[in-house]
Enzyme design. Structure first.
Site, short mmCIF file in Angstrom:
data_model
loop_
_atom_site.label_atom_id
_atom_site.label_comp_id
_atom_site.label_asym_id
_atom_site.label_seq_id
_atom_site.Cartn_x
_atom_site.Cartn_y
_atom_site.Cartn_z
N GLY A 46 0.84 -1.19 0.00
CA GLY A 46 0.00 0.00 0.00
C GLY A 46 0.87 1.24 0.00
O GLY A 46 2.08 1.15 0.28
N GLN A 51 3.37 9.80 1.63
CA GLN A 51 4.66 9.08 1.57
C GLN A 51 5.50 9.49 0.36
O GLN A 51 6.70 9.20 0.31
CB GLN A 51 4.45 7.56 1.58
CG GLN A 51 3.86 7.04 2.88
CD GLN A 51 3.66 5.54 2.85
OE1 GLN A 51 2.63 5.06 2.41
NE2 GLN A 51 4.65 4.79 3.29
N CYS A 94 6.60 -0.76 6.84
CA CYS A 94 6.16 0.48 6.18
C CYS A 94 7.28 0.92 5.25
O CYS A 94 8.45 0.91 5.64
CB CYS A 94 5.87 1.55 7.22
SG CYS A 94 5.33 3.11 6.51
N LEU A 95 6.91 1.35 4.04
CA LEU A 95 7.93 1.80 3.08
C LEU A 95 8.64 3.06 3.60
O LEU A 95 9.74 3.35 3.17
CB LEU A 95 7.28 2.08 1.72
CG LEU A 95 6.70 0.84 1.02
CD1 LEU A 95 5.98 1.23 -0.26
CD2 LEU A 95 7.79 -0.19 0.73
N HIS A 136 -3.66 1.06 8.47
CA HIS A 136 -2.28 1.57 8.39
C HIS A 136 -2.22 2.79 7.46
O HIS A 136 -1.58 3.80 7.77
CB HIS A 136 -1.38 0.42 7.90
CG HIS A 136 0.05 0.78 7.61
ND1 HIS A 136 1.11 0.24 8.31
CD2 HIS A 136 0.61 1.60 6.67
CE1 HIS A 136 2.25 0.71 7.83
NE2 HIS A 136 1.98 1.54 6.83
N GLU A 137 -2.91 2.70 6.30
CA GLU A 137 -2.88 3.80 5.33
C GLU A 137 -3.66 5.02 5.83
O GLU A 137 -3.21 6.16 5.64
CB GLU A 137 -3.45 3.34 3.98
CG GLU A 137 -2.74 2.16 3.33
CD GLU A 137 -1.24 2.31 3.21
OE1 GLU A 137 -0.72 3.44 3.25
OE2 GLU A 137 -0.57 1.26 3.10
N HIS A 140 -1.57 7.06 8.03
CA HIS A 140 -0.66 7.97 7.31
C HIS A 140 -1.34 9.29 6.98
O HIS A 140 -0.73 10.36 7.07
CB HIS A 140 -0.20 7.34 5.98
CG HIS A 140 0.97 6.40 6.10
ND1 HIS A 140 2.20 6.78 6.59
CD2 HIS A 140 1.11 5.10 5.74
CE1 HIS A 140 3.03 5.74 6.54
NE2 HIS A 140 2.39 4.71 6.04
O1 GNR Z 1 4.24 -2.83 2.23
C1 GNR Z 1 3.63 -2.74 3.30
N1 GNR Z 1 3.39 -3.85 4.03
C2 GNR Z 1 2.59 -3.86 5.15
C3 GNR Z 1 2.64 -5.00 5.97
C4 GNR Z 1 1.86 -5.07 7.10
C5 GNR Z 1 0.99 -4.04 7.42
C6 GNR Z 1 0.94 -2.90 6.62
C7 GNR Z 1 1.72 -2.82 5.50
S1 GNR Z 1 1.62 -1.43 4.48
C8 GNR Z 1 3.23 -1.40 3.80
C9 GNR Z 1 3.37 -0.32 2.75
C10 GNR Z 1 3.24 1.02 3.40
O2 GNR Z 1 4.11 1.57 4.01
N2 GNR Z 1 2.09 1.62 3.30
O3 GNR Z 1 1.90 2.82 3.88
NI NI Z 2 3.21 2.80 5.62
#
Ligand code: GNR
Ligand code: NI
Length: 175
Positions: A46, A51, A94-95, A136-137, A140
């Site tokens: 995601g 980001q 998270c990236l 999670h998104e 952000h």
């Molecule tokens: O790539 C991603 N893997 C992930 C794994 C577990 C829970 C959430 C994520 S999201 C993350 C990509 C990202 O940073 N999205 O904001």
């Molecule tokens: Ni993330």
């Protein structure tokens, strides 16, 4: 095609509250296309617009497996309208927090209202990985990172590592 760069913590931009989108127009679709490319390029599941430095309430996602055809998902102005009382624990990454993973507790299920790629209103109920990723998104978009939801000690350790990595990257550029 413009290659978007993914911002890493610690960076104040990741703490911004993103602004709602007014129109899902061609320019926004182009942003979503470019975000998806950046996400695939970094092997992420995601990506929220902040980001890549764009403070708009836009998320792209693809939870398809490696052997499966691509299945891009687009969420504009996502709003979580309900969460279950039952919680789930997932090992998150998270990236913007590269190479660091931690167990995070979140509601197991949620409902989310959003506009799709064509600006059409949608509402879905999510569970499992999808529910975790959406939450999670949406975090952000509100300036929250998964490391804010773990112990203070773990958060400090991760931030210390990331700051050190950033310093070494700066030194590399100076050489
Ligand atoms: O790539 C991603 N893997 C992930 C794994 C577990 C829970 C959430 C994520 S999201 C993350 C990509 C990202 O940073 N999205 O904001
Ligand atoms: Ni993330």
């Amino acid at each position: 095609m413009a290659k978007l760069k993914i911002i890493c913590a610690p960076d104040d931009r990741l703490r911004e509250i993103s602004e709602p989108v007014e129109n899902v127009d061609k320019a926004l679709q182009k942003l979503m296309d470019d975000m998806l490319q950046a996400m695939y390029g970094a092997y992420g599941l995601g990506l929220a617009a902040i980001q890549v430095g764009v403070p708009k309430r836009v998320v792209v996602m693809d939870l398809s497996g490696e052997e499966e055809p691509a299945a891009p998902q687009y969420y504009v102005n996502p709003e979580i309208t309900w969460t279950s009382d039952e919680q789930n624990t997932f090992k998150e990454g998270c990236l913007s927090v590269p190479e660091n993973f931690a167990e995070v507790d979140r509601p197991e299920k949620c409902r989310v209202k959003f506009l799709d790629y064509n600006g059409k209103a949608q509402e879905i109920e999510a569970d499992g990985m999808l529910a975790t990723c959406i939450q999670h998104e949406v975090d952000h978009l509100n300036g929250i990172l998964f490391i804010d939801r773990i112990s203070k000690l773990k958060r400090k350790m991760i931030l210390k590592k990331l700051t050190k990595a950033q310093r070494e990257e700066l030194k590399g550029h100076a050489l």
